[in-house]
Motif scaffolding. Sequence first.
Motif, PDB file in Angstrom:
ATOM      1  N   LEU A 176      43.166  35.627  48.932  1.00 45.92           N
ATOM      2  CA  LEU A 176      43.838  35.410  50.206  1.00 45.92           C
ATOM      3  C   LEU A 176      45.311  35.767  50.118  1.00 45.92           C
ATOM      4  CD1 LEU A 176      42.395  31.865  51.097  1.00 45.92           C
ATOM      5  CD2 LEU A 176      41.404  34.100  51.644  1.00 45.92           C
ATOM      6  N   SER A 177      45.868  36.109  51.258  1.00 47.12           N
ATOM      7  CA  SER A 177      47.311  36.307  51.327  1.00 47.12           C
ATOM      8  C   SER A 177      47.982  34.939  51.289  1.00 47.12           C
ATOM      9  CB  SER A 177      47.681  37.032  52.623  1.00 47.12           C
ATOM     10  OG  SER A 177      47.434  36.186  53.741  1.00 47.12           O
ATOM     11  N   GLN A 178      49.287  34.910  51.194  1.00 52.71           N
ATOM     12  CA  GLN A 178      50.012  33.640  51.150  1.00 52.71           C
ATOM     13  C   GLN A 178      49.767  32.825  52.417  1.00 52.71           C
ATOM     14  OE1 GLN A 178      54.185  34.111  50.321  1.00 52.71           O
ATOM     15  NE2 GLN A 178      54.594  31.921  50.230  1.00 52.71           N
ATOM     16  N   GLU A 179      49.783  33.489  53.560  1.00 59.71           N
ATOM     17  CA  GLU A 179      49.537  32.800  54.829  1.00 59.71           C
ATOM     18  C   GLU A 179      48.114  32.263  54.896  1.00 59.71           C
ATOM     19  OE1 GLU A 179      49.239  33.740  59.651  1.00 59.71           O
ATOM     20  OE2 GLU A 179      49.523  35.364  58.209  1.00 59.71           O
TER      21      GLU A 179
ATOM     22  N   ARG B  53      42.515  39.435  55.341  1.00 59.68           N
ATOM     23  CA  ARG B  53      42.877  40.824  55.073  1.00 59.68           C
ATOM     24  C   ARG B  53      41.781  41.542  54.290  1.00 59.68           C
ATOM     25  NH1 ARG B  53      47.302  40.320  50.084  1.00 59.68           N
ATOM     26  NH2 ARG B  53      45.911  39.168  48.689  1.00 59.68           N
ATOM     27  N   ASN B  54      41.014  40.782  53.466  1.00 61.26           N
ATOM     28  CA  ASN B  54      39.938  41.407  52.685  1.00 61.26           C
ATOM     29  C   ASN B  54      38.656  41.594  53.496  1.00 61.26           C
ATOM     30  OD1 ASN B  54      38.662  38.870  52.775  1.00 61.26           O
ATOM     31  ND2 ASN B  54      39.372  38.287  50.732  1.00 61.26           N
ATOM     32  N   ASN B  55      38.644  41.035  54.712  1.00 57.23           N
ATOM     33  CA  ASN B  55      37.527  41.188  55.652  1.00 57.23           C
ATOM     34  C   ASN B  55      36.203  40.642  55.107  1.00 57.23           C
ATOM     35  OD1 ASN B  55      36.782  42.015  58.289  1.00 57.23           O
ATOM     36  ND2 ASN B  55      35.731  43.811  57.450  1.00 57.23           N
ATOM     37  N   MET B  56      36.274  39.660  54.218  1.00 52.00           N
ATOM     38  CA  MET B  56      35.054  39.075  53.658  1.00 52.00           C
ATOM     39  C   MET B  56      34.579  37.901  54.510  1.00 52.00           C
ATOM     40  SD  MET B  56      35.924  39.147  49.565  1.00 52.00           S
ATOM     41  CE  MET B  56      34.297  38.552  49.070  1.00 52.00           C
ATOM     42  N   SER B  57      33.275  37.791  54.662  1.00 52.13           N
ATOM     43  CA  SER B  57      32.694  36.672  55.401  1.00 52.13           C
ATOM     44  C   SER B  57      32.620  35.445  54.491  1.00 52.13           C
ATOM     45  CB  SER B  57      31.284  37.031  55.873  1.00 52.13           C
ATOM     46  OG  SER B  57      30.419  37.190  54.761  1.00 52.13           O
ATOM     47  N   GLY B  58      32.329  34.296  55.096  1.00 55.21           N
ATOM     48  CA  GLY B  58      32.162  33.087  54.300  1.00 55.21           C
ATOM     49  C   GLY B  58      31.056  33.248  53.276  1.00 55.21           C
ATOM     50  N   LYS B  59      29.983  33.904  53.670  1.00 54.64           N
ATOM     51  CA  LYS B  59      28.860  34.159  52.752  1.00 54.64           C
ATOM     52  C   LYS B  59      29.323  34.981  51.555  1.00 54.64           C
ATOM     53  CE  LYS B  59      24.406  36.616  52.561  1.00 54.64           C
ATOM     54  NZ  LYS B  59      24.822  37.730  51.678  1.00 54.64           N
ATOM     55  N   GLU B  60      30.091  36.015  51.816  1.00 59.01           N
ATOM     56  CA  GLU B  60      30.557  36.892  50.736  1.00 59.01           C
ATOM     57  C   GLU B  60      31.556  36.179  49.823  1.00 59.01           C
ATOM     58  OE1 GLU B  60      30.110  41.100  53.218  1.00 59.01           O
ATOM     59  OE2 GLU B  60      31.973  39.942  53.307  1.00 59.01           O
ATOM     60  N   ILE B  61      32.406  35.350  50.420  1.00 56.36           N
ATOM     61  CA  ILE B  61      33.345  34.548  49.624  1.00 56.36           C
ATOM     62  C   ILE B  61      32.567  33.637  48.681  1.00 56.36           C
ATOM     63  CG2 ILE B  61      34.993  32.629  49.737  1.00 56.36           C
ATOM     64  CD1 ILE B  61      36.411  35.081  50.540  1.00 56.36           C
ATOM     65  N   ALA B  62      31.562  32.963  49.234  1.00 55.18           N
ATOM     66  CA  ALA B  62      30.763  32.022  48.443  1.00 55.18           C
ATOM     67  C   ALA B  62      30.039  32.737  47.305  1.00 55.18           C
ATOM     68  CB  ALA B  62      29.757  31.309  49.345  1.00 55.18           C
ATOM     69  N   GLU B  63      29.423  33.853  47.609  1.00 51.44           N
ATOM     70  CA  GLU B  63      28.671  34.581  46.587  1.00 51.44           C
ATOM     71  C   GLU B  63      29.581  35.075  45.469  1.00 51.44           C
ATOM     72  OE1 GLU B  63      24.912  36.245  49.249  1.00 51.44           O
ATOM     73  OE2 GLU B  63      26.692  37.505  48.987  1.00 51.44           O
TER      74      GLU B  63
ATOM     75  N   LEU C  91      40.615  30.771  44.776  1.00 51.67           N
ATOM     76  CA  LEU C  91      41.122  31.663  45.824  1.00 51.67           C
ATOM     77  C   LEU C  91      42.478  32.252  45.436  1.00 51.67           C
ATOM     78  CD1 LEU C  91      40.198  29.534  48.980  1.00 51.67           C
ATOM     79  CD2 LEU C  91      39.211  31.755  48.361  1.00 51.67           C
ATOM     80  N   GLU C  92      43.301  31.434  44.777  1.00 49.87           N
ATOM     81  CA  GLU C  92      44.629  31.901  44.372  1.00 49.87           C
ATOM     82  C   GLU C  92      44.559  32.792  43.133  1.00 49.87           C
ATOM     83  OE1 GLU C  92      49.115  30.101  43.546  1.00 49.87           O
ATOM     84  OE2 GLU C  92      47.377  28.755  43.484  1.00 49.87           O
ATOM     85  N   ASN C  93      43.817  32.352  42.129  1.00 48.02           N
ATOM     86  CA  ASN C  93      43.753  33.102  40.867  1.00 48.02           C
ATOM     87  C   ASN C  93      43.117  34.476  41.026  1.00 48.02           C
ATOM     88  OD1 ASN C  93      44.935  30.938  39.560  1.00 48.02           O
ATOM     89  ND2 ASN C  93      42.980  30.054  38.894  1.00 48.02           N
ATOM     90  N   LYS C  94      42.183  34.582  41.949  1.00 45.05           N
ATOM     91  CA  LYS C  94      41.501  35.862  42.172  1.00 45.05           C
ATOM     92  C   LYS C  94      42.165  36.686  43.279  1.00 45.05           C
ATOM     93  CE  LYS C  94      38.301  35.256  39.096  1.00 45.05           C
ATOM     94  NZ  LYS C  94      38.139  36.170  37.932  1.00 45.05           N
ATOM     95  N   ASN C  95      43.296  36.178  43.783  1.00 49.73           N
ATOM     96  CA  ASN C  95      44.025  36.879  44.854  1.00 49.73           C
ATOM     97  C   ASN C  95      43.121  37.208  46.040  1.00 49.73           C
ATOM     98  OD1 ASN C  95      46.597  37.038  43.497  1.00 49.73           O
ATOM     99  ND2 ASN C  95      45.682  38.603  42.164  1.00 49.73           N
TER     100      ASN C  95
END
Length: 234
Positions: A192-195, A38-48, A186-190
């Motif tokens: 991802l959605s629950q799914e 839902r946040n439309n972030m890529s793996g690269k952006e998640i990692a950074e 991932l959970e603490n920073k919200n």
Amino acid sequence: MGIGFGYYILIGAIALVSWLVSNQLKKKFAKYSKVHLRNNMSGKEIAEKMLADNGIRDVKVISVAGQLSDHYNPKDKTVNLSEPVYEQRNAAAAAVAAHECGHAVQHAQAYSWLQLRTKLVPAVNISSKMSQWLIIGGLVLGAAAGMGMGYWVAVVGLVMMAMATVFSFITLPVEYDASNRALAWLENKNMLSQEEHAAAKDALKWAARTYVVAAIGALASLLYWALQIFGNRN
């Protein structure tokens, strides 16, 4: 002394279980690659972002060729993400990217199990390539010329195999801890959605199981060869 039919049964059983787990892992990643973030972030952006949130500024996130080739390199401080993980914006990519950053966080915080594993890598790289050849060569030599020298050659090979086996078990807490760090962030920073979070958790669970199978396989092989060497003295 010959290798024995039991060895082939053992190797076949381990290979079958490994294939089943690996196949299931691929299916899970294919499934969760369709769960768009839902946040439309890529793996690269998640990692950074995970690196930044943990105050890590000296680790680069780069793309590498291959599939499931993702890893963290403590030597040059790089999070290496396979092209699909680096570019895609789904739950599977988020899980892998965060997991590899979990290793970077371990490194930054001097996580003891990671430090130990890193120190063992050079020795294990050598021992894992030579151990089985030394064992088989020692057994063949022992059968041809009496146990003497052949026995000790086989024992040296067994010690080297034991080192690789210990390494595979040391890997387990390293991998599970990295996944736990990833999922907690991932959970603490919200992020991802629950799914999405459930999908990421399941993907990492199956990834961890590949290491469990590898460790059990290494131990089973070690015990088999130990029986061949020491049983052959009787």
